[in-house]
Design a protein around this motif. Structure first.
Motif, PDB file in Angstrom:
ATOM      1  N   TRP A  79      35.522  52.908  40.149  1.00  0.00           N
ATOM      2  CA  TRP A  79      34.496  52.331  39.284  1.00  0.00           C
ATOM      3  C   TRP A  79      33.106  52.587  39.850  1.00  0.00           C
ATOM      4  O   TRP A  79      32.191  52.990  39.127  1.00  0.00           O
ATOM      5  N   ALA A  80      32.941  52.364  41.164  1.00  0.00           N
ATOM      6  CA  ALA A  80      31.631  52.516  41.786  1.00  0.00           C
ATOM      7  C   ALA A  80      31.107  53.948  41.660  1.00  0.00           C
ATOM      8  O   ALA A  80      29.919  54.168  41.421  1.00  0.00           O
ATOM      9  N   LEU A  81      31.981  54.921  41.810  1.00  0.00           N
ATOM     10  CA  LEU A  81      31.560  56.315  41.762  1.00  0.00           C
ATOM     11  C   LEU A  81      31.117  56.741  40.360  1.00  0.00           C
ATOM     12  O   LEU A  81      30.283  57.637  40.215  1.00  0.00           O
ATOM     13  N   LYS A  82      31.668  56.100  39.351  1.00  0.00           N
ATOM     14  CA  LYS A  82      31.352  56.477  37.973  1.00  0.00           C
ATOM     15  C   LYS A  82      30.328  55.560  37.321  1.00  0.00           C
ATOM     16  O   LYS A  82      29.826  55.860  36.233  1.00  0.00           O
ATOM     17  N   ALA A  83      30.001  54.430  37.973  1.00  0.00           N
ATOM     18  CA  ALA A  83      29.147  53.423  37.341  1.00  0.00           C
ATOM     19  C   ALA A  83      27.740  53.956  37.092  1.00  0.00           C
ATOM     20  O   ALA A  83      27.189  54.721  37.894  1.00  0.00           O
ATOM     21  N   GLN A  84      27.182  53.541  35.982  1.00  0.00           N
ATOM     22  CA  GLN A  84      25.827  53.905  35.591  1.00  0.00           C
ATOM     23  C   GLN A  84      25.003  52.629  35.424  1.00  0.00           C
ATOM     24  O   GLN A  84      25.548  51.571  35.107  1.00  0.00           O
ATOM     25  N   PRO A  85      23.686  52.721  35.645  1.00  0.00           N
ATOM     26  CA  PRO A  85      22.842  51.536  35.431  1.00  0.00           C
ATOM     27  C   PRO A  85      23.103  50.925  34.055  1.00  0.00           C
ATOM     28  O   PRO A  85      23.166  51.630  33.041  1.00  0.00           O
ATOM     29  N   GLY A  86      23.295  49.623  34.067  1.00  0.00           N
ATOM     30  CA  GLY A  86      23.611  48.915  32.835  1.00  0.00           C
ATOM     31  C   GLY A  86      25.078  48.579  32.688  1.00  0.00           C
ATOM     32  O   GLY A  86      25.441  47.712  31.874  1.00  0.00           O
ATOM     33  N   ASP A  87      25.957  49.254  33.453  1.00  0.00           N
ATOM     34  CA  ASP A  87      27.380  48.930  33.406  1.00  0.00           C
ATOM     35  C   ASP A  87      27.613  47.515  33.921  1.00  0.00           C
ATOM     36  O   ASP A  87      26.913  47.037  34.824  1.00  0.00           O
ATOM     37  N   MET A  88      28.620  46.868  33.388  1.00  0.00           N
ATOM     38  CA  MET A  88      28.918  45.471  33.725  1.00  0.00           C
ATOM     39  C   MET A  88      30.216  45.382  34.526  1.00  0.00           C
ATOM     40  O   MET A  88      31.135  46.166  34.343  1.00  0.00           O
ATOM     41  N   ILE A  89      30.265  44.383  35.417  1.00  0.00           N
ATOM     42  CA  ILE A  89      31.490  44.066  36.137  1.00  0.00           C
ATOM     43  C   ILE A  89      31.476  42.581  36.466  1.00  0.00           C
ATOM     44  O   ILE A  89      30.413  42.001  36.742  1.00  0.00           O
ATOM     45  N   ARG A  90      32.624  41.959  36.394  1.00  0.00           N
ATOM     46  CA  ARG A  90      32.727  40.534  36.732  1.00  0.00           C
ATOM     47  C   ARG A  90      32.823  40.369  38.240  1.00  0.00           C
ATOM     48  O   ARG A  90      33.468  41.170  38.932  1.00  0.00           O
TER      49      ARG A  90
END
Length: 240
Positions: A79-90
């Motif tokens: 997830w961290a490698l693909k995450a983009q600004p604005g992505d959400m995570i709990r």
């Protein structure tokens, strides 16, 4: 998520911020959060534990140690490698940090890349006149980081591309240090089998009790976090 950057070839940093962190308590560097990722086919979320490397007014930075190619990454690192600004995570937490005791030492800090964020926070918090050694295992020479630390603390970098495959590396390096018995405190976190060897040396051979030793396994080679927790629990019940 507000930012994503590669710190070194095998360490990736994601900064979590925004309105969702409103009310998150201050002063949590070195503590931990639980990342809650989607489970298979909408099942129970996958929970993964990570250290808060740094906290600022804009959010919390979380470092992810990479254990192989992107395709081999676990769900949190993927997830961290693909995450983009604005992505959400709990998030769950924060959980308490494991700081060094007050004083100038001498201290011993030992860990692999998974513990580098927590060790970095502890080094930054030491008084300027503190002394000791830090033994840090990374996957590549380029994974060495410029650490903020007292001049009296010596950092010993070890390199092994196959992280966790040679559990004796950290314990052997600790055994090579002089005057280990004079330490005020030792702080250890690493792979499970490496932790057991360090525990044998520091707790059993050197006689370090809880007042002089924090020791924990952050992961076990070949196991996901849920299975590692079971192994860790069984080890504790057996008196480890």
């Amino acid at each position: 998520m507000t930012d994503s950057v590669r710190v070194t070839p095998n360490m990736h940093r994601v900064t979590l911020g925004g309105d969702g962190l409103a009310g998150f308590p201050a002063g949590q560097s070195g503590g931990y959060v639980k990342l809650m990722l989607p489970g298979p086919e909408g099942g129970r979320p996958l929970v993964r534990t990570y250290t808060i490397r740094h906290q600022s007014e804009n959010g919390i930075a979380v470092d992810f140690a990479l254990h192989g190619s992107d395709e081999d990454s676990g769900p949190a690192t993927g997830w961290a490698l693909k995450a983009q600004p604005g992505d959400m995570i709990r998030l769950g937490g924060p959980g308490d940090a494991k700081p060094l005791p007050e004083g100038r030492g001498p201290f011993l800090l030992v860990g692999d890349m998974t513990a580098l964020p927590a060790i970095s926070v502890n080094l930054e918090a030491l008084p300027a006149d503190a002394t000791g050694d830090a033994i840090l295992l990374v996957r590549d020479e380029a994974d060495r980081q410029a650490l903020t630390k007292p001049d009296g603390v010596t950092v010993h970098w070890l390199v092994d591309a196959d992280l966790g495959a040679n559990p004796a590396l950290l314990a052997d390096a600790a055994r090579a240090l002089p005057a280990v018995g004079d330490l005020a405190y030792a702080w250890v976190a690493c792979e499970f089998e490496a932790m057991k060897l360090l525990r044998e040396y520091l707790r059993v051979e050197q006689g370090f009790g809880p007042d002089r030793l924090y020791i924990s396994s952050y992961w076990k080679r070949g196991l996901i976090e849920d299975d590692h927790k079971q192994v860790k629990r069984a080890d504790a019940q057996a008196g480890g």
